[in-house]
Design a protein around this motif. Structure first.
Motif, short mmCIF file in Angstrom:
data_model
loop_
_atom_site.label_atom_id
_atom_site.label_comp_id
_atom_site.label_asym_id
_atom_site.label_seq_id
_atom_site.Cartn_x
_atom_site.Cartn_y
_atom_site.Cartn_z
N ASN A 246 0.80 -1.22 0.00
CA ASN A 246 0.00 0.00 0.00
C ASN A 246 0.83 1.27 0.00
O ASN A 246 0.29 2.36 -0.11
N HIS A 247 2.14 1.14 0.16
CA HIS A 247 3.02 2.32 0.15
C HIS A 247 3.69 2.46 -1.21
O HIS A 247 3.85 1.49 -1.95
N HIS A 248 4.12 3.69 -1.51
CA HIS A 248 4.78 3.96 -2.79
C HIS A 248 6.30 3.96 -2.66
O HIS A 248 7.00 3.93 -3.67
N LYS A 249 6.80 4.02 -1.43
CA LYS A 249 8.25 4.00 -1.20
C LYS A 249 8.54 3.03 -0.05
O LYS A 249 7.65 2.39 0.48
N THR A 250 9.81 2.98 0.35
CA THR A 250 10.26 2.01 1.35
C THR A 250 9.53 2.19 2.68
O THR A 250 9.42 3.30 3.19
N VAL A 251 9.04 1.07 3.23
CA VAL A 251 8.41 1.07 4.56
C VAL A 251 9.53 0.98 5.61
O VAL A 251 10.37 0.07 5.55
N THR A 252 9.54 1.91 6.55
CA THR A 252 10.66 2.01 7.49
C THR A 252 10.33 1.58 8.91
O THR A 252 11.24 1.24 9.68
N CYS A 253 9.07 1.58 9.32
CA CYS A 253 8.74 1.29 10.73
C CYS A 253 7.35 0.68 10.86
O CYS A 253 6.47 0.89 10.02
N LEU A 254 7.19 -0.09 11.94
CA LEU A 254 5.92 -0.77 12.25
C LEU A 254 5.61 -0.60 13.72
O LEU A 254 6.50 -0.47 14.55
N CYS A 255 4.31 -0.64 14.05
CA CYS A 255 3.91 -0.74 15.47
C CYS A 255 2.47 -1.21 15.54
O CYS A 255 1.72 -1.12 14.57
N LEU A 256 2.09 -1.73 16.71
CA LEU A 256 0.73 -2.21 16.98
C LEU A 256 0.07 -1.31 18.01
O LEU A 256 0.76 -0.70 18.84
N ASN A 257 -1.27 -1.27 17.98
CA ASN A 257 -1.96 -0.57 19.06
C ASN A 257 -2.06 -1.47 20.28
O ASN A 257 -1.63 -2.64 20.26
N SER A 258 -2.61 -0.96 21.36
CA SER A 258 -2.59 -1.70 22.63
C SER A 258 -3.39 -3.00 22.57
O SER A 258 -3.03 -3.98 23.22
N SER A 259 -4.45 -3.05 21.76
CA SER A 259 -5.28 -4.25 21.68
C SER A 259 -4.75 -5.24 20.65
O SER A 259 -5.21 -6.38 20.60
N GLY A 260 -3.82 -4.81 19.79
CA GLY A 260 -3.31 -5.69 18.74
C GLY A 260 -4.24 -5.83 17.55
O GLY A 260 -4.01 -6.66 16.67
N SER A 291 9.53 12.47 4.78
CA SER A 291 9.67 11.02 4.91
C SER A 291 9.75 10.61 6.38
O SER A 291 10.36 11.29 7.21
N ILE A 292 9.16 9.45 6.68
CA ILE A 292 9.04 8.96 8.06
C ILE A 292 10.08 7.88 8.31
O ILE A 292 10.23 6.95 7.51
N LEU A 293 10.80 8.01 9.43
CA LEU A 293 11.81 7.02 9.81
C LEU A 293 11.38 6.18 11.01
O LEU A 293 11.80 5.04 11.14
N SER A 294 10.60 6.74 11.93
CA SER A 294 10.23 6.03 13.15
C SER A 294 8.81 6.37 13.54
O SER A 294 8.28 7.43 13.18
N LEU A 295 8.21 5.47 14.30
CA LEU A 295 6.80 5.59 14.65
C LEU A 295 6.56 4.86 15.97
O LEU A 295 7.12 3.79 16.20
N ALA A 296 5.74 5.46 16.84
CA ALA A 296 5.40 4.80 18.11
C ALA A 296 4.01 5.24 18.56
O ALA A 296 3.60 6.37 18.31
N LEU A 297 3.32 4.31 19.21
CA LEU A 297 1.99 4.55 19.76
C LEU A 297 2.03 4.27 21.24
O LEU A 297 2.57 3.24 21.66
N SER A 298 1.50 5.17 22.05
CA SER A 298 1.57 5.02 23.51
C SER A 298 0.78 3.81 23.98
O SER A 298 -0.15 3.35 23.29
N PRO A 299 1.12 3.24 25.16
CA PRO A 299 0.44 2.02 25.64
C PRO A 299 -1.07 2.17 25.78
O PRO A 299 -1.80 1.19 25.68
N GLU A 300 -1.57 3.38 25.99
CA GLU A 300 -3.02 3.59 26.11
C GLU A 300 -3.63 4.15 24.82
O GLU A 300 -4.78 4.58 24.82
N ASP A 301 -2.85 4.14 23.74
CA ASP A 301 -3.30 4.63 22.42
C ASP A 301 -3.70 6.11 22.46
O ASP A 301 -4.49 6.56 21.63
N GLU A 302 -3.16 6.85 23.41
CA GLU A 302 -3.55 8.26 23.52
C GLU A 302 -2.66 9.16 22.67
O GLU A 302 -3.07 10.25 22.26
N THR A 303 -1.45 8.71 22.36
CA THR A 303 -0.48 9.56 21.67
C THR A 303 0.18 8.81 20.53
O THR A 303 0.58 7.66 20.69
N ILE A 304 0.27 9.47 19.37
CA ILE A 304 1.03 8.96 18.23
C ILE A 304 2.23 9.90 18.03
O ILE A 304 2.05 11.11 17.91
N VAL A 305 3.43 9.32 18.01
CA VAL A 305 4.64 10.11 17.79
C VAL A 305 5.33 9.59 16.54
O VAL A 305 5.56 8.38 16.41
#
Length: 520
Positions: A246-260, A291-305
């Motif tokens: 689904n991306h047009h360029k290289t995928v650099t990072c992954l993460c899951l939300n708290s429920s998976g 371009s995005i290099l890193s990604l994180a979601l807080s344990p309570e899904d309240e914040t996306i950085v």
């Protein structure tokens, strides 16, 4: 004289994506906060324990931010060169990070100087993390090796040299304290068990692997590299379940939300895609500046950085729902207050007095009421109306055409006003909901201002753009008609084939019965 009826604005269906529950949920994140770092942000990691601070690795520093702070509350800067992959332990008390010089440093969150330093890699260490027993660290470096370290003794336990290129990503199992995974630029993902001297599973991703992720259950593994995000079943020996492109360029990072239940992927194409882990379809998407290099979601899904290549840290918070809860607890009027007098019917001898409602007219309605056609058209050509609600502008044009005053409203305009009209018509004439009336408007403008063509370069340019837009639309519709004709011919041949096959079956059945009768 009869009272004036305001212009009826037709309600057209909005074209675009369907608003889903996922779209409403992810749109609930507020306007982002932008924080400038010293270099490209290569890793963001949230503390697993409250208050859920997050560590940001950029350049030669590790900054620890509070959830709502825009300034770092703590900084680790004991690095000679670039720092990589600062990661929290499960209890949130220790932080481990790799470095360009090949050493691994272990920090106590309450201190500043490193508690331990692990030396063994000959090149940069881009991957570090804790095993789930909290007393061992795994690492991967540009020397193609994946190592395991003991925290109390600062000694190397085992070193695996199976990758053929840089090791740039890894993760540890939450269920098994001996299992960890590494991904490499040699296109492979390897699963290691600390109790064995070699890898227990090798998965071929097909592109240089930038990120790997294990589901909380430990049964599914996600790898990202190139434009692909692939999901593998570890329990079936690394069988490929789904491949997402689904991306047009290289995928650099992954993460899951708290429920998976939602998987997030960031890419160099400036997008964060959110997938459902049941259907693996994209349910929402975020767009960023670079371009995005890193990604994180807080344990309570309240914040996306999100960390980007230009050193900007983008922080989004969800709207708090405390106010909604408080408003629900407010005391409301009793049910009888609402139904009081609802079923009352006036008696035969009662006098019924109705109070007429006050009708507030819009500016264009007031001008139409006083028969000022040209000024009414000017009122709906203001930027706020013609850009955000073009249906109002078109409805007034239609009303003027119905009254027979559209030509007089369009006539007598200067160069700037003609250019404005032509720009609006050129942009909106190809929309099916506006085409009937705007074709009439374009015809009238051409007829009125044909004698002055050639006197203004600006107006001539707008006329050429209008001609080009209408020409393209005509060509497009002709191509669609040709496609429809081809499809009709195909459907006709399909129906003929089915009919002929049925006739053959019937005839074969008759001949067989006749032959049987003759033999008898």
């Amino acid at each position: 004289m009869a009272s004036y009826k305001p212009v009826a604005i037709p309600a057209h269906p909005r074209l675009g994506e369907k608003v889903t529950q996922d779209a409403l949920y992810w749109r609930g994140y507020k306007t982002p906060v932008q924080i400038k770092e010293f270099g490209a942000v290569n890793k963001i990691d949230f503390s697993p324990v409250s208050p859920y601070n997050y560590a940001v690795t950029a350049s030669s520093r590790i900054h620890v931010y509070g959830r709502y702070s825009q300034e770092p509350i703590k900084t680790f800067s004991r690095f000679k060169d670039a720092a990589y992959c600062a990661t929290y332990r499960d209890d949130g008390k220790l932080l481990v990070a790799g470095s360009e010089e090949g050493s691994i440093r272990l920090f106590d969150i309450s201190g500043r100087a490193p508690l331990r330093q692990f030396d063994g890699h000959s090149k940069a260490v881009h991957v570090v993390g804790f095993l789930s027993d909290k007393y061992r660290i795994f690492s991967g470096g540009d020397d193609y090796s994946s190592n395991l370290w003991d925290i109390p003794s600062a000694a190397e336990i085992v070193s695996y040299n199976e990758h053929l290129d840089y090791v740039r990503c890894g993760c540890a199992s939450k269920l098994n304290a001996d299992v960890f995974v590494t991904g490499s630029y040699d296109h492979t993902v390897k699963v290691f068990d600390a109790r064995t001297k070699k890898s227990v599973m090798t998965i071929e991703h097909g592109q240089p692997v930038e990120s790997v992720l294990l589901f909380p259950s430990g049964g599914l593994l996600v790898s990202a590299g190139g434009r692909y995000v692939k999901v593998w079943d570890v329990l079936k020996g690394g069988q490929l379940l789904v491949s997402l492109k689904n991306h047009h360029k290289t995928v650099t990072c992954l993460c899951l939300n708290s429920s998976g239940q939602r998987l997030l992927s960031g890419s160099l194409d400036r997008h964060v895609k959110i997938y459902s882990t049941t259907s693996y379809k994209v349910v929402h998407s975020f767009n960023y500046a670079t371009s995005i290099l890193s990604l994180a979601l807080s344990p309570e899904d309240e914040t996306i950085v999100v960390g980007m290549t230009n050193g900007v840290l983008n922080v989004k918070h969800r709207k708090p729902e405390e106010r909604k809860a408080k408003s629900q607890n407010k005391r409301r009027p009793a049910y009888r207050t609402y139904v009081k007098g609802r079923n009352y019917l006036p008696k035969q001898e009662d006098f019924y007095v109705s109070k007429p409602g006050k009708c507030v007219l819009k500016k264009y309605d007031k001008l139409l009421k006083s028969f000022q056609s040209s000024k009414a058209l000017d009122a709906v050509l203001e930027p706020q109306i013609r850009q955000s609600t073009p249906e109002v502008t078109v409805a007034v044009m239609q009303e003027l055409n119905r009254r027979g005053t559209l030509r007089s409203a369009l006539a007598g305009r200067d160069e700037k006003q003609i250019s404005l009209l032509l720009t609006f018509v050129t942009r909106r004439v190809i929309e099916p909901r506006f085409t009937p009336i705007l074709v009439t408007v374009a015809d009238m403008i051409t007829d009125i201002y044909q004698p002055v063509v050639g006197q203004s370069a600006l107006v001539d340019k707008q006329f050429l753009r209008l001609q080009e837009a209408i020409g393209k639309e005509i060509d497009y519709q002709e191509e669609l008609l040709e496609v429809l004709g081809m499809m009709d011919a195909l459907f006709a041949t399909l129906t003929k084939k089915k009919a002929s096959s049925l006739e053959e079956n019937k005839s074969n059945g008759l001949t067989k019965t006749v032959e049987q009768d003759m033999s008898n």
